[in-house]
Design an enzyme around this catalytic site. Structure first.
Site, PDB file in Angstrom:
ATOM      1  N   HIS A  40       0.824  -1.203   0.000  1.00 47.15           N
ATOM      2  CA  HIS A  40       0.000   0.000   0.000  1.00 47.15           C
ATOM      3  C   HIS A  40       0.860   1.256   0.000  1.00 47.15           C
ATOM      4  O   HIS A  40       1.624   1.495   0.945  1.00 47.15           O
ATOM      5  CB  HIS A  40      -0.894  -0.029   1.240  1.00 47.15           C
ATOM      6  CG  HIS A  40      -1.874   1.080   1.344  1.00 47.15           C
ATOM      7  ND1 HIS A  40      -1.948   1.906   2.443  1.00 47.15           N
ATOM      8  CD2 HIS A  40      -2.835   1.509   0.493  1.00 47.15           C
ATOM      9  CE1 HIS A  40      -2.917   2.778   2.279  1.00 47.15           C
ATOM     10  NE2 HIS A  40      -3.471   2.567   1.098  1.00 47.15           N
ATOM     11  N   HIS A  82      -0.882  10.803  -2.006  1.00 43.91           N
ATOM     12  CA  HIS A  82      -2.201  10.367  -1.577  1.00 43.91           C
ATOM     13  C   HIS A  82      -3.159  11.522  -1.346  1.00 43.91           C
ATOM     14  O   HIS A  82      -4.293  11.514  -1.826  1.00 43.91           O
ATOM     15  CB  HIS A  82      -2.102   9.535  -0.296  1.00 43.91           C
ATOM     16  CG  HIS A  82      -3.439   9.112   0.231  1.00 43.91           C
ATOM     17  ND1 HIS A  82      -4.152   9.860   1.151  1.00 43.91           N
ATOM     18  CD2 HIS A  82      -4.207   8.030  -0.044  1.00 43.91           C
ATOM     19  CE1 HIS A  82      -5.299   9.262   1.411  1.00 43.91           C
ATOM     20  NE2 HIS A  82      -5.357   8.144   0.711  1.00 43.91           N
ATOM     21  N   GLU A 150      -4.082   4.090  -8.416  1.00 42.02           N
ATOM     22  CA  GLU A 150      -5.342   4.731  -8.057  1.00 42.02           C
ATOM     23  C   GLU A 150      -5.412   6.151  -8.590  1.00 42.02           C
ATOM     24  O   GLU A 150      -4.538   6.973  -8.301  1.00 42.02           O
ATOM     25  CB  GLU A 150      -5.543   4.757  -6.548  1.00 42.02           C
ATOM     26  CG  GLU A 150      -6.874   5.402  -6.158  1.00 42.02           C
ATOM     27  CD  GLU A 150      -7.137   5.428  -4.664  1.00 42.02           C
ATOM     28  OE1 GLU A 150      -8.041   6.179  -4.252  1.00 42.02           O
ATOM     29  OE2 GLU A 150      -6.443   4.712  -3.924  1.00 42.02           O
TER      30      GLU A 150
END
Length: 291
Positions: A40, A82, A150
């Protein structure tokens, strides 16, 4: 048959199957293998998240898959970060004290390249930089790893899907080898994933969330994975997802996030998930392989 009727029938059948399945067995996903383990934001328990150092740490631990997040700068470049602002993981408040609220979209690529993205994590990472998507892809390629990418906050960045695909193509990530086994693009936005599928149907895609079984037929038209928070799922739900065929003709898969405890890893592996996304991928791999 109407989607809701399909879902109801599937749930009933798979609920019966789930009762008979030993949830303690770490059977893994569709193929019965232990679930894939995905690092992750890189191996982010061991190095600053979403940096090249985190990719390197994943490679040092022989973790094949890494996950990252993509945002867009003021001058239109894609960077790996992020949050939609720079405060948490860089020294932006010190370098640019008058630029609050320090949103990524308000800074140029050159300005972001000046920031320290490692000292917050530990002094040994001082001077670590926020990578561009190109830099990140090249590091993943160097290690012969695979990428779960992502698209973050697509509503903030109109056209980011096409731009992401362009960068992937320029870096050689849209050839048959990569799109077949080494690349998945995911998002919390169904519209974003639908757009990726429409623009480049060969790319495997994943939806982040836990849709109801009744919603799965719609998702299966443009995605290949349903990737939920690990605390939101059950054996029956995972089995219901697997019963649907995804956009590329294979059963929908499930990658659960974000799992760092061995007990949680064993639990979701027992549910039959196909992948586990973790900040501590080596520890999770050990837990699911040893049972």
């Amino acid at each position: 048959m109407h989607a809701r009727a399909i879902a109801a029938t599937t749930t009933a059948l798979l609920g019966a199957v789930a009762v008979l399945m030993p949830t303690s067995a770490l059977a893994g996903g569709i193929g019965g293998e232990p679930p894939l383990v995905i690092a992750h934001r890189g191996a982010s328990a061991y190095a600053p998240e979403n940096t090249l150092a985190a990719v390197d740490e994943a490679a040092e631990r022989d973790i094949e898959w890494v996950e990252n997040d993509v945002q867009r700068t003021k001058d239109g470049e894609l960077v790996v970060l992020h949050d939609d602002n720079l405060r948490r993981t860089t020294d932006v408040e010190e370098v640019f004290p008058d630029r609050a609220p320090w949103k990524v979209k308000d800074f140029t690529t050159a300005e972001i390249a000046r920031l320290d993205a490692g000292s917050w994590f530990g002094p040994e990472y001082a001077g670590t930089r926020v990578p561009t998507l190109e830099q990140y892809l090249r590091r993943v390629e160097r290690h012969h790893q695979k990428l779960l990418l992502e698209i973050k906050n697509p509503v903030l960045y109109p056209g980011i899907e096409q731009q992401t695909l362009k960068v992937l193509g320029n870096e050689g990530w849209l050839d048959r080898k990569h799109v077949g086994t080494r690349l998945i693009v995911q998002s919390f936005s169904a519209d974003s994933i639908r757009t990726v599928h429409a623009l480049k149907p060969s790319v495997r895609t994943g939806f982040l969330g836990t849709p109801s079984v009744a919603e799965l037929p719609a998702y299966s038209e443009f995605t290949d994975l349903i990737n939920p928070s690990h605390g939101s799922i059950s054996t029956g739900w995972v089995a219901a997802v697997h019963a649907f065929t995804g956009a590329h003709g294979s059963p929908l898969e499930v990658f659960a996030w974000t799992v760092d405890k061995a007990s949680d890893a064993r639990r979701v592996a027992g549910y039959g998930v196909d992948g586990i996304i973790s900040n501590k991928p080596d520890a999770v791999r050990e837990a699911v392989q040893d049972g």
